[in-house]
Design an enzyme around this catalytic site. Structure first.
Site, PDB file in Angstrom:
ATOM      1  N   GLY A  26       0.830  -1.209   0.000  1.00  0.00           N
ATOM      2  CA  GLY A  26       0.000   0.000   0.000  1.00  0.00           C
ATOM      3  C   GLY A  26       0.856   1.247   0.000  1.00  0.00           C
ATOM      4  CG  ASN A  27      -0.257   4.600  -1.642  1.00  0.00           C
ATOM      5  OD1 ASN A  27      -0.976   5.406  -1.082  1.00  0.00           O
ATOM      6  ND2 ASN A  27      -0.639   3.930  -2.737  1.00  0.00           N
TER       7      ASN A  27
END
Ligand code: C5P
Length: 421
Positions: A220-221
C-alpha cells in the site's frame, strides 16, 4: 445559494470564520448575522471582510431595507454556528430581540443549528427541552461533538469541525432542492446547488490502492485521501454531480457525493473507465500502485515458507499495473473528451527539481492539467496543508498554491479546470 450564517456569543465563533470561507469558496452568497455577544469573540470587520458584506446585529440599521424580514424570507438556508444556550432558548420561545432571532422567525427555508457550550449547559433540562421543541418544528440540530472544551474540562459541547458542518448544510440544501423539484417548484439542478460547475459530471479518484499479497497482507502507500476528498467537496459545493472513486482511506463519505469504494489499481481502473464516457472532468488524485504482486497466495504466506531453509525470506515478484491516467488520455476522441487532471507527488532527486520532473510528467501523460506537489517524510501525506504547482499542457504558466488547506488547493484546481470547460 443564499445563506444566512448566524453566529452566537460563544468561543467557538472563531470556527464559524472557517465555515464562512467554505461557503464563499463554494460560490454561495453569505450574509453573516452575529449576535452582539458574538462580536466580543470575533469582531464585525472579520465577518464583513470574509463575506464581502456589511454586518449588523440589530434591526435598527438600514431599516428602510426591512432587513429583519427580508434576510430570512430570501434565504435558501439559515445556519447558526455556534448556537449558544441563550440563542437556543430565544429561538425556541420565538423571541425577536435582535436581528438573528428576527431572521429565524421569518425563515421558511431549512434551518440548521449547531449548539456549542459547556457540557452542564448542554445537558441542562431547559436546554434539552428547547432543543426538543426546535427539533419537533423541523429545525436540523447538529449534535455537539465530545472533546476538549474551553477550559481544562472535556465532554459533549464542542462545535463540530467546519468541514462537517458544511457537509450537513450542503445536504440540507440538496434535500430542499429535491423537495422543491418533487413539488414542481423551480427545477432544481441535480445536487440542488447552483454554481460554476452546475450540471457537470466529474469523476474524482482518491486514496491509496492496496495490492494484496495474501488474505492478510498487501502493498500500500501513505495516501490519506484528504486532497481527493477536498476536491470532491468543493466540486459538489460548486454544483457538480460528483462520483468519488475511493481507494483506501479512513475518511467518511462527503455529503452530496456518490462514493464507489475500490481496493486495487485494477478495480479502480474498471470503475473509472465505466464512468469516463459520461464525464466532463476526470481528476486522478488517487495514489495508484505502479506494481502489484505477480501472484496472490490464497493462504497466508507462512513465516517459514521453505522447510529446507527455515530462516529464508520469500521473494515477491511484481508486475506493472496499467497507467490509468495515460489510458484515459489515449482513448480521448470526438465522443469522449473530458478534461483530465493528473497529480504528481514528487520528491526531487537532487539532480532534477520538482517542477522539471512535473513538466516532463505532464508531457509524458498527456493530461490537460498536472498538479505537482512536493512530498517527503513530513510533507503532504496525511497533512491538512498542501503546497502545489498547477501546470497546463502547452503552456509555460505555473500557478503556485499554498502552503494552503487542501480545500483551498481544491478550489484553485477547480478554478483551473473551469477555465478549460
Ligand atoms: O507516474 P505517477 O504515478 O507519478 O503519476 C501520478 C498520476 O498518475 C496520478 O494522477 C495517478 O492517479 C495516476 N496514475 C494512474 N495509474 C497508475 C499510476 C498513477 O492513473 N498506475
Amino acid at each position: 445559494m443564499k445563506v444566512v450564517l448566524g453566529v452566537a456569543g460563544g468561543i467557538a465563533a472563531y470556527k464559524a470564520a472557517s465555515l464562512l470561507r467554505l461557503f464563499t469558496e463554494g460560490g454561495h452568497d453569505v450574509t453573516v448575522v452575529p449576535t452582539a455577544a458574538a462580536l466580543h469573540f470575533v469582531g464585525a470587520p472579520t465577518w464583513s471582510a470574509l463575506s464581502g458584506k456589511p454586518v449588523a446585529t440589530e434591526v435598527w440599521s438600514d431599516v428602510h431595507e426591512v432587513k429583519h424580514v427580508r434576510l430570512g424570507q430570501e434565504a435558501d438556508l439559515v445556519v447558526v454556528a455556534p448556537a449558544t444556550a441563550d440563542l437556543i432558548a430565544r429561538a425556541a420561545h420565538g423571541l425577536a430581540d435582535d436581528l438573528l432571532t428576527n431572521v429565524l422567525l421569518t425563515a421558511s427555508c431549512p434551518v440548521v443549528l449547531a449548539p456549542a457550550m459547556h457540557t452542564e449547559m448542554w445537558e441542562h433540562a431547559a436546554t434539552q427541552a428547547n432543543i426538543a421543541l426546535l427539533s419537533e418544528r423541523g429545525v436540523h440540530i447538529v449534535p455537539p461533538a465530545s472533546g476538549r472544551l474551553t477550559g481544562k474540562d472535556s465532554g459533549p459541547g464542542r462545535l463540530p469541525e467546519p468541514e462537517d458542518l458544511y457537509a450537513v448544510c450542503l445536504r440540507e440544501l440538496a434535500r430542499a432542492g429535491s423537495r422543491a423539484a418533487a413539488s414542481g417548484v423551480s427545477a432544481a439542478p441535480a445536487t440542488g446547488v447552483r454554481g460554476p460547475l452546475a450540471g457537470r459530471r466529474v469523476v474524482i479518484t482518491a486514496g491509496g490502492t492496496r495490492e494484496p499479497l495474501d488474505p492478510v497482507r498487501y502493498l500500500g502507500n501513505n495516501s490519506s485521501g484528504k486532497q481527493g476528498y477536498a476536491l470532491a467537496r468543493v466540486a459538489a459545493s460548486r454544483g457538480a454531480v460528483v462520483t468519488l472513486v475511493a481507494a483506501h482511506t479512513a475518511l467518511a463519505d462527503p455529503a452530496g457525493v456518490q462514493v464507489q469504494r475500490v481496493g486495487t489499481a485494477l478495480e479502480l481502473k474498471a470503475a473509472v473507465e465505466a464512468l469516463v464516457p459520461e464525464a466532463d472532468v476526470v481528476v486522478m488524485a488517487a495514489a495508484v500502485a505502479d506494481f502489484r504482486p505477480a501472484a496472490y497466495a490464497d493462504h497466508k504466506i507462512k513465516k517459514t515458507h521453505d522447510p529446507a531453509d527455515p530462516d529464508a525470506a520469500p521473494t515477491i515478484d511484481l508486475v506493472r499495473n496499467p497507467d490509468i491516467l495515460a489510458g484515459i488520455v489515449a482513448v480521448r476522441g470526438s465522443t469522449v473528451s473530458p478534461v483530465v487532471v493528473g497529480f504528481a507527488a514528487e520528491t526531487g532527486d537532487g539532480e532534477h527539481a520538482v517542477l522539471d520532473l512535473g513538466r516532463e510528467k505532464l508531457a509524458r501523460k498527456g493530461c490537460d492539467l498536472l498538479v505537482v506537489n512536493e512530498v517527503g517524510a513530513d510533507r503532504t501525506f496525511g497533512k491538512d496543508d498542501n503546497l502545489v504547482h498547477i501546470l497546463r499542457q502547452g503552456s509555460d504558466d505555473v500557478t503556485e498554491v499554498g502552503p494552503a488547506s487542501k480545500d483551498d488547493v481544491a478550489a484553485a484546481v477547480w478554478d483551473a479546470v473551469q477555465s478549460l470547460l
